[in-house]
Design a protein around this motif. Structure first.
Motif, PDB file in Angstrom:
ATOM      1  N   TYR A 175      -7.494  -0.454 -12.052  1.00 34.04           N
ATOM      2  CA  TYR A 175      -6.565  -1.171 -11.174  1.00 34.04           C
ATOM      3  C   TYR A 175      -6.508  -0.399  -9.862  1.00 34.04           C
ATOM      4  O   TYR A 175      -7.131   0.668  -9.727  1.00 34.04           O
ATOM      5  CB  TYR A 175      -5.171  -1.310 -11.811  1.00 34.04           C
ATOM      6  CG  TYR A 175      -4.459  -0.010 -12.122  1.00 34.04           C
ATOM      7  CD1 TYR A 175      -3.727   0.673 -11.149  1.00 34.04           C
ATOM      8  CD2 TYR A 175      -4.504   0.542 -13.402  1.00 34.04           C
ATOM      9  CE1 TYR A 175      -3.066   1.854 -11.433  1.00 34.04           C
ATOM     10  CE2 TYR A 175      -3.848   1.723 -13.705  1.00 34.04           C
ATOM     11  CZ  TYR A 175      -3.127   2.378 -12.710  1.00 34.04           C
ATOM     12  OH  TYR A 175      -2.476   3.555 -13.001  1.00 34.04           O
ATOM     13  N   ALA A 176      -5.795  -0.931  -8.881  1.00 40.99           N
ATOM     14  CA  ALA A 176      -5.695  -0.268  -7.581  1.00 40.99           C
ATOM     15  C   ALA A 176      -4.263   0.163  -7.312  1.00 40.99           C
ATOM     16  O   ALA A 176      -3.308  -0.521  -7.697  1.00 40.99           O
ATOM     17  CB  ALA A 176      -6.174  -1.199  -6.467  1.00 40.99           C
ATOM     18  N   VAL A 177      -4.136   1.313  -6.662  1.00 42.39           N
ATOM     19  CA  VAL A 177      -2.854   1.772  -6.132  1.00 42.39           C
ATOM     20  C   VAL A 177      -2.951   1.708  -4.611  1.00 42.39           C
ATOM     21  O   VAL A 177      -3.875   2.269  -4.009  1.00 42.39           O
ATOM     22  CB  VAL A 177      -2.532   3.205  -6.578  1.00 42.39           C
ATOM     23  CG1 VAL A 177      -1.149   3.617  -6.071  1.00 42.39           C
ATOM     24  CG2 VAL A 177      -2.586   3.321  -8.092  1.00 42.39           C
ATOM     25  N   ILE A 178      -2.004   1.006  -4.013  1.00 43.02           N
ATOM     26  CA  ILE A 178      -2.005   0.770  -2.573  1.00 43.02           C
ATOM     27  C   ILE A 178      -0.863   1.556  -1.936  1.00 43.02           C
ATOM     28  O   ILE A 178       0.298   1.447  -2.372  1.00 43.02           O
ATOM     29  CB  ILE A 178      -1.821  -0.731  -2.275  1.00 43.02           C
ATOM     30  CG1 ILE A 178      -2.957  -1.548  -2.894  1.00 43.02           C
ATOM     31  CG2 ILE A 178      -1.702  -0.986  -0.777  1.00 43.02           C
ATOM     32  CD1 ILE A 178      -2.647  -3.032  -3.022  1.00 43.02           C
ATOM     33  N   PHE A 179      -1.192   2.363  -0.940  1.00 48.83           N
ATOM     34  CA  PHE A 179      -0.199   3.075  -0.138  1.00 48.83           C
ATOM     35  C   PHE A 179      -0.271   2.501   1.278  1.00 48.83           C
ATOM     36  O   PHE A 179      -1.363   2.414   1.859  1.00 48.83           O
ATOM     37  CB  PHE A 179      -0.509   4.566  -0.081  1.00 48.83           C
ATOM     38  CG  PHE A 179      -0.557   5.256  -1.425  1.00 48.83           C
ATOM     39  CD1 PHE A 179       0.570   5.892  -1.934  1.00 48.83           C
ATOM     40  CD2 PHE A 179      -1.730   5.263  -2.172  1.00 48.83           C
ATOM     41  CE1 PHE A 179       0.524   6.536  -3.164  1.00 48.83           C
ATOM     42  CE2 PHE A 179      -1.780   5.899  -3.404  1.00 48.83           C
ATOM     43  CZ  PHE A 179      -0.651   6.545  -3.907  1.00 48.83           C
ATOM     44  N   ALA A 180       0.860   2.132   1.837  1.00 49.06           N
ATOM     45  CA  ALA A 180       0.851   1.541   3.174  1.00 49.06           C
ATOM     46  C   ALA A 180       2.082   1.973   3.950  1.00 49.06           C
ATOM     47  O   ALA A 180       3.187   2.050   3.412  1.00 49.06           O
ATOM     48  CB  ALA A 180       0.799   0.017   3.095  1.00 49.06           C
ATOM     49  N   ASP A 181       1.868   2.287   5.217  1.00 44.20           N
ATOM     50  CA  ASP A 181       2.964   2.520   6.144  1.00 44.20           C
ATOM     51  C   ASP A 181       2.547   1.960   7.493  1.00 44.20           C
ATOM     52  O   ASP A 181       1.507   1.300   7.617  1.00 44.20           O
ATOM     53  CB  ASP A 181       3.336   4.005   6.215  1.00 44.20           C
ATOM     54  CG  ASP A 181       2.170   4.895   6.632  1.00 44.20           C
ATOM     55  OD1 ASP A 181       1.306   4.444   7.428  1.00 44.20           O
ATOM     56  OD2 ASP A 181       2.109   6.048   6.179  1.00 44.20           O
ATOM     57  N   GLU A 182       3.322   2.229   8.513  1.00 47.51           N
ATOM     58  CA  GLU A 182       3.036   1.601   9.809  1.00 47.51           C
ATOM     59  C   GLU A 182       1.742   2.104  10.442  1.00 47.51           C
ATOM     60  O   GLU A 182       1.200   1.454  11.337  1.00 47.51           O
ATOM     61  CB  GLU A 182       4.197   1.834  10.758  1.00 47.51           C
ATOM     62  CG  GLU A 182       4.453   3.306  11.094  1.00 47.51           C
ATOM     63  CD  GLU A 182       5.637   3.501  12.017  1.00 47.51           C
ATOM     64  OE1 GLU A 182       5.746   4.596  12.586  1.00 47.51           O
ATOM     65  OE2 GLU A 182       6.427   2.548  12.164  1.00 47.51           O
ATOM     66  N   GLY A 183       1.200   3.243   9.925  1.00 53.25           N
ATOM     67  CA  GLY A 183       0.012   3.788  10.541  1.00 53.25           C
ATOM     68  C   GLY A 183      -1.252   3.706   9.722  1.00 53.25           C
ATOM     69  O   GLY A 183      -2.351   3.928  10.244  1.00 53.25           O
ATOM     70  N   SER A 184      -1.138   3.366   8.426  1.00 54.36           N
ATOM     71  CA  SER A 184      -2.333   3.416   7.585  1.00 54.36           C
ATOM     72  C   SER A 184      -2.159   2.611   6.306  1.00 54.36           C
ATOM     73  O   SER A 184      -1.041   2.312   5.887  1.00 54.36           O
ATOM     74  CB  SER A 184      -2.675   4.872   7.213  1.00 54.36           C
ATOM     75  OG  SER A 184      -1.657   5.419   6.385  1.00 54.36           O
ATOM     76  N   VAL A 185      -3.311   2.282   5.708  1.00 56.83           N
ATOM     77  CA  VAL A 185      -3.379   1.708   4.365  1.00 56.83           C
ATOM     78  C   VAL A 185      -4.422   2.511   3.596  1.00 56.83           C
ATOM     79  O   VAL A 185      -5.543   2.699   4.074  1.00 56.83           O
ATOM     80  CB  VAL A 185      -3.781   0.220   4.377  1.00 56.83           C
ATOM     81  CG1 VAL A 185      -3.962  -0.298   2.953  1.00 56.83           C
ATOM     82  CG2 VAL A 185      -2.746  -0.620   5.118  1.00 56.83           C
ATOM     83  N   THR A 186      -4.042   2.994   2.416  1.00 51.10           N
ATOM     84  CA  THR A 186      -4.972   3.697   1.542  1.00 51.10           C
ATOM     85  C   THR A 186      -4.988   2.996   0.197  1.00 51.10           C
ATOM     86  O   THR A 186      -3.928   2.666  -0.349  1.00 51.10           O
ATOM     87  CB  THR A 186      -4.561   5.168   1.346  1.00 51.10           C
ATOM     88  OG1 THR A 186      -4.558   5.821   2.617  1.00 51.10           O
ATOM     89  CG2 THR A 186      -5.525   5.891   0.418  1.00 51.10           C
ATOM     90  N   VAL A 187      -6.194   2.756  -0.329  1.00 48.39           N
ATOM     91  CA  VAL A 187      -6.342   2.073  -1.611  1.00 48.39           C
ATOM     92  C   VAL A 187      -7.141   2.969  -2.543  1.00 48.39           C
ATOM     93  O   VAL A 187      -8.270   3.346  -2.243  1.00 48.39           O
ATOM     94  CB  VAL A 187      -7.053   0.707  -1.458  1.00 48.39           C
ATOM     95  CG1 VAL A 187      -7.089  -0.029  -2.793  1.00 48.39           C
ATOM     96  CG2 VAL A 187      -6.360  -0.145  -0.397  1.00 48.39           C
ATOM     97  N   GLN A 188      -6.543   3.313  -3.672  1.00 44.74           N
ATOM     98  CA  GLN A 188      -7.211   4.115  -4.683  1.00 44.74           C
ATOM     99  C   GLN A 188      -7.522   3.235  -5.900  1.00 44.74           C
ATOM    100  O   GLN A 188      -6.642   2.529  -6.400  1.00 44.74           O
ATOM    101  CB  GLN A 188      -6.308   5.271  -5.147  1.00 44.74           C
ATOM    102  CG  GLN A 188      -6.037   6.324  -4.094  1.00 44.74           C
ATOM    103  CD  GLN A 188      -7.080   7.427  -4.122  1.00 44.74           C
ATOM    104  OE1 GLN A 188      -8.096   7.330  -4.796  1.00 44.74           O
ATOM    105  NE2 GLN A 188      -6.818   8.491  -3.376  1.00 44.74           N
ATOM    106  N   MET A 189      -8.775   3.266  -6.379  1.00 48.54           N
ATOM    107  CA  MET A 189      -9.106   2.583  -7.625  1.00 48.54           C
ATOM    108  C   MET A 189      -8.928   3.571  -8.772  1.00 48.54           C
ATOM    109  O   MET A 189      -9.597   4.604  -8.825  1.00 48.54           O
ATOM    110  CB  MET A 189     -10.533   2.040  -7.619  1.00 48.54           C
ATOM    111  CG  MET A 189     -10.806   1.156  -8.835  1.00 48.54           C
ATOM    112  SD  MET A 189     -12.451   0.392  -8.863  1.00 48.54           S
ATOM    113  CE  MET A 189     -13.463   1.797  -9.369  1.00 48.54           C
ATOM    114  N   VAL A 190      -8.019   3.258  -9.688  1.00 49.33           N
ATOM    115  CA  VAL A 190      -7.713   4.122 -10.823  1.00 49.33           C
ATOM    116  C   VAL A 190      -8.427   3.567 -12.054  1.00 49.33           C
ATOM    117  O   VAL A 190      -8.128   2.466 -12.514  1.00 49.33           O
ATOM    118  CB  VAL A 190      -6.192   4.192 -11.072  1.00 49.33           C
ATOM    119  CG1 VAL A 190      -5.882   5.041 -12.297  1.00 49.33           C
ATOM    120  CG2 VAL A 190      -5.483   4.729  -9.842  1.00 49.33           C
ATOM    121  N   GLU A 191      -9.365   4.333 -12.589  1.00 50.57           N
ATOM    122  CA  GLU A 191     -10.127   3.898 -13.757  1.00 50.57           C
ATOM    123  C   GLU A 191      -9.399   4.330 -15.028  1.00 50.57           C
ATOM    124  O   GLU A 191      -9.751   5.317 -15.675  1.00 50.57           O
ATOM    125  CB  GLU A 191     -11.545   4.470 -13.687  1.00 50.57           C
ATOM    126  CG  GLU A 191     -12.319   3.898 -12.509  1.00 50.57           C
ATOM    127  CD  GLU A 191     -13.725   4.468 -12.389  1.00 50.57           C
ATOM    128  OE1 GLU A 191     -14.690   3.687 -12.449  1.00 50.57           O
ATOM    129  OE2 GLU A 191     -13.840   5.698 -12.227  1.00 50.57           O
TER     130      GLU A 191
END
Length: 274
Positions: A233-249
């Motif tokens: 599945y994916a964990v999404i981190f987002a704020d006004e300056g960035s988006v980071t998506v981690q795929m967790v196996e």
């Protein structure tokens, strides 16, 4: 903001498997893993193929399962789903035109959940009525938009997969490009592959999925390819300056090792694991 994206859960009749995997059990495992490791997530968003055969019983099971969770769950539908069967269980999720579309306020912006389903087709569809819905709401948006959908709008360059991508990608792209300054990211599923790229200048991503895995076989021209890679599945981190998506196996069962310190002063041949 932290979100959990699950995709392609493919719930099916209890006891049946897909690719030798129990999709119902893997959905439960994904939820348990995500809630255990990310209890601070504000929502779970599932980007389609909720059911494997679009059966009402699968949606009833899904409704019961997510009702017991401690955080909200938002749903998109995919090509394996059946919109009428889905709406018979989740009638409140229909928009004014009968599509499964809505805008969900989140802490760092708004999630737009859109409906790319079409009858008797594995490809994605987004007709004029749905385009008008999206254009109107994007025009009215005053916060960053995180767009969630099932079908990939950008090609994978895997021939059989691209035959079932979003067929209305050009028209869809014209609408989102007109509001490109508002759309922070497009999240999709469908491909059973970890993907990252961009579409009309907007970043896109997709995790592999919670059950069966695909394979990027660029030499195959007709048939989709599968593999035994771990469920994810994916964990999404987002704020006004960035988006980071981690795929967790979460399906990985091997060791996780300590390799060394991130501090440069501690890097030496005696202490670094190699």
């Amino acid at each position: 903001m932290k979100l959990i994206q699950l995709t392609d859960i493919h719930l099916t009749t209890p006891g049946q498997t897909i690719g030798g995997r129990d999709s119902n059990a893997n959905f439960d495992r994904a939820l348990a893993h995500a809630l255990d490791h990310h209890p601070d997530a504000e929502a779970v968003i599932i980007t389609g193929d909720l059911s494997d055969w679009g059966e009402k019983a699968d949606y009833e099971h899904l409704s019961q399962r997510i009702a017991a969770l401690p955080l909200p769950v938002y749903l998109c539908i995919g090509n394996h789903d059946d919109r009428p069967a889905f709406l018979s269980v989740f009638p409140e999720l229909a928009d004014e035109d009968g599509h499964v579309q809505r805008v969900v306020p989140l802490s760092a912006g708004d999630a737009f959940l859109i409906d790319t389903w079409g009858p008797d087709s594995h490809a994605g569809h987004y007709d004029a009525q749905r385009l008008a819905w999206l254009d109107k709401r994007l025009a009215a948006a005053t916060r960053p938009v995180y767009l969630f959908m099932h079908h990939n709008p950008a090609p994978t360059h895997i021939a059989p997969m691209d035959r079932i991508m979003l067929l209305d990608a050009d028209a869809f792209g014209d609408v989102v490009a007109a509001h490109r300054d508002k759309v922070a990211h497009i999240f999709h599923g469908h491909c059973h592959l970890p993907l990252a790229g961009s579409f009309r200048g907007i970043p896109t991503s997709s995790p592999r999925g919670t059950n069966h895995a695909g394979w990027a076989n660029f030499a195959e021209s007709k048939l989709l390819s599968a593999s035994d890679l771990p469920e994810s599945y994916a964990v999404i981190f987002a704020d006004e300056g960035s988006v980071t998506v981690q795929m967790v196996e979460f399906g990985y069962t091997g060791d996780v090792r300590v390799e060394g310190s991130p501090d440069y002063a501690d890097w030496d041949r005696q202490t670094m694991a190699r």
